[in-house]
Design a protein around this motif. Structure first.
Motif, short mmCIF file in Angstrom:
data_model
loop_
_atom_site.label_atom_id
_atom_site.label_comp_id
_atom_site.label_asym_id
_atom_site.label_seq_id
_atom_site.Cartn_x
_atom_site.Cartn_y
_atom_site.Cartn_z
N ALA A 39 36.64 30.21 45.37
CA ALA A 39 35.87 31.31 45.95
C ALA A 39 35.89 32.54 45.05
O ALA A 39 34.88 33.23 44.88
CB ALA A 39 36.42 31.66 47.33
N ASP A 40 37.03 32.82 44.44
CA ASP A 40 37.13 33.94 43.50
C ASP A 40 36.21 33.74 42.31
O ASP A 40 35.51 34.66 41.86
CB ASP A 40 38.57 34.08 42.99
CG ASP A 40 39.53 34.58 44.04
OD1 ASP A 40 39.11 34.81 45.18
OD2 ASP A 40 40.73 34.74 43.69
N MET A 41 36.21 32.52 41.78
CA MET A 41 35.37 32.23 40.61
C MET A 41 33.88 32.30 40.95
O MET A 41 33.07 32.74 40.14
CB MET A 41 35.72 30.85 40.06
CG MET A 41 37.12 30.73 39.45
SD MET A 41 37.41 31.90 38.08
CE MET A 41 38.39 33.17 38.95
N MET A 42 33.54 31.91 42.17
CA MET A 42 32.15 32.03 42.60
C MET A 42 31.75 33.50 42.68
O MET A 42 30.65 33.89 42.28
CB MET A 42 31.96 31.35 43.96
CG MET A 42 30.51 31.13 44.34
SD MET A 42 29.62 30.03 43.20
CE MET A 42 30.42 28.46 43.61
N SER A 43 32.66 34.34 43.17
CA SER A 43 32.38 35.77 43.23
C SER A 43 32.21 36.35 41.83
O SER A 43 31.29 37.14 41.58
CB SER A 43 33.53 36.49 43.96
OG SER A 43 33.64 36.03 45.28
N GLU A 44 33.09 35.96 40.93
CA GLU A 44 32.96 36.43 39.54
C GLU A 44 31.65 35.97 38.93
O GLU A 44 30.96 36.73 38.24
CB GLU A 44 34.13 35.92 38.70
CG GLU A 44 34.06 36.34 37.24
CD GLU A 44 35.23 35.83 36.41
OE1 GLU A 44 35.12 35.90 35.16
OE2 GLU A 44 36.24 35.38 36.99
#
Length: 335
Positions: free
Chosen positions: A159-164
Motif C-alpha cells: 500500500a505504501d508503494m502504491m501511494s508512492e
C-alpha cells in the motif's frame, strides 16, 4: 492545522486512531465524513462512543474499501482524505493473507484512484512501523530497509508503494504517515498495553498472560499520533510520496512495560507466558525505535505526552469501562 469548513473523509473512522482523529476534526468544525466497515449490528464502532453532539456533527456512513464504485462516490467533493481503513490484526494475517491484500492494497488503490479522479487536495495514507521489520539500525529513519515479516506488514508495504507510485506517476498529493506503536483509550486488546491493563484490572483474571516479553517498542500516546495526522494533512512544505515517521523516540521492552502497568494498577498477579500469544520465530519484530526528525523538521510535529501520563490516562479509561460493564472488542478492520 486548522480544518474549519474543510471537507474531510476519514476511512477507518470506526477504529481506535480513526475515532480519535474524527473527534479532533469535528472539534475543529471540519465537515467530516466518517467511514466505518459495514456490519449487521447497526454499529459505527468506536464512533458510537463519541458524545452525541460530536456524532451529530459528522456524516457517518458504512461501506467497504474493496468496493471501488462506493469509494468513488464518497471521495467525490472531498478536500482531504485521511486513509486509515485497513485490516490490522497481525496474527490473523497469517491465516487470511488474501484478505489483507484485498483490503490493504486494493482498498488503498481504490482510494488513490478516486482521489486522483476528483482532484482531492491531499491524501494522508496510513503506514505502520511494522514495515521496517526488526531494526537493522536504530533509531529507525525513513531510509531504513522495508522488511515484510508478516503478511500484514507485506500488505502495508504494498500500500505504501502504491501511494508512492501515484505521487510519482500522477502528481497525486499523497503523504505517507508511518506511526510507531500507538496506545490509548479505545485500543483493542490485540495490542500489548490494553491486554495487560485489562488483565490487571479484571477481578476474574488471576494471572497476566503474555507472549514474548523481550521485544523493544516505541510507544506514542494517541493524542500525539492524531496531531501527526493533522499536521501532515495541512503542512505546506512536505514531500509527497515519501514516508514520515511518528514515534516518541524512546524505547521500552515489553517486560519493562508490563512492570510499569502492574505498578500503576497496584497489581500483584503473576505473569505467565502463553504459547498461543507468540508470533512465528522469524516473524516477530524484535525492536522498533523511531527517528521522527523529518516530520519535526518539515512540519513541526513532536510528541508531547509522556509514557507514564499516557498509561495513567489509558488505565483510568479501562477502569471506568470495566466498572460500568462496557468492555468490548472491535472487529479488527480499522486502525
Amino acid at each position: 492545522m486548522r480544518y474549519e469548513g474543510t471537507r474531510v473523509l476519514i476511512t477507518g473512522a470506526d477504529g481506535f486512531i480513526g475515532s480519535h482523529l474524527a473527534e479532533a476534526l469535528i472539534a475543529q468544525s471540519a465537515k467530516v465524513t466518517a467511514l466505518s466497515l459495514y456490519n449487521s449490528y447497526d454499529s459505527y464502532g468506536w464512533l458510537d462512543d463519541l458524545p452525541d453532539d460530536a456524532r451529530s456533527r459528522a456524516k457517518l456512513i458504512r461501506g467497504d474499501l474493496r468496493d471501488s464504485a462506493f469509494i468513488r462516490r464518497i471521495v467525490r467533493d472531498q478536500d482531504v482524505v485521511f486513509h486509515l481503513g485497513a485490516l490490522i490484526a497481525i496474527p490473523q494475517s497469517y491465516s487470511t493473507p488474501h484478505a489483507y491484500v484485498e483490503t490493504n492494497i486494493v482498498g488503498t488503490l481504490n482510494v488513490l484512484e478516486a482521489a486522483r479522479e476528483f482532484g482531492v487536495r491531499r491524501v494522508v495514507h496510513t503506514s505502520t512501523s511494522e514495515v521496517y521489520g526488526t531494526a537493522i539500525t536504530m533509531p529507525i529513519s525513513e531510509s531504513h530497509p522495508l522488511q515484510g515479516q508478516s503478511p500484514y506488514s507485506a500488505s502495508k508495504i504494498g500500500a505504501d508503494m502504491m501511494s508512492e507510485a501515484f505521487a510519482r506517476s500522477f502528481d497525486l498529493p499523497v503523504a505517507i504517515l508511518r506511526p510507531f506503536n500507538t496506545f490509548g483509550p479505545r485500543q483493542s486488546e490485540r495490542a500489548i498495553i490494553p491486554t495487560i491493563i485489562r488483565q490487571a484490572l479484571d477481578r476474574n483474571c488471576h494471572e497476566i498472560r503474555v507472549g514474548d516479553t523481550s521485544p523493544v517498542r516505541d510507544l506514542t500516546f494517541v493524542q500525539d499520533t492524531v496531531a501527526a495526522f493533522l499536521t501532515l494533512g495541512s503542512a505546506p512544505n512536505i514531500e509527497f510520496g515519501k514516508a514520515y515517521n511518528a514515534g516518541s523516540g524512546s524505547a521500552v521492552t515489553v517486560a519493562d512495560l508490563i512492570n510499569l502497568i502492574l505498578e500503576a494498577t497496584n497489581c500483584g498477579k503473576p505473569v505467565v507466558q502463553d504459547p498461543q500469544r507468540l508470533r512465528p520465530v522469524n516473524s516477530e519484530v524484535r525492536a522498533l525505535l523511531a527517528d521522527s526528525s523529518r516530520l519535526h523538521r518539515e512540519a513541526g510535529w513532536q510528541p508531547r505526552v509522556r509514557l507514564s501520563d499516557g498509561l495513567e490516562r489509558t488505565i483510568n479509561w479501562w477502569r471506568d469501562r470495566i466498572d460500568r460493564g462496557l468492555v468490548r472488542r472491535d472487529a479488527g478492520f480499522s486502525t
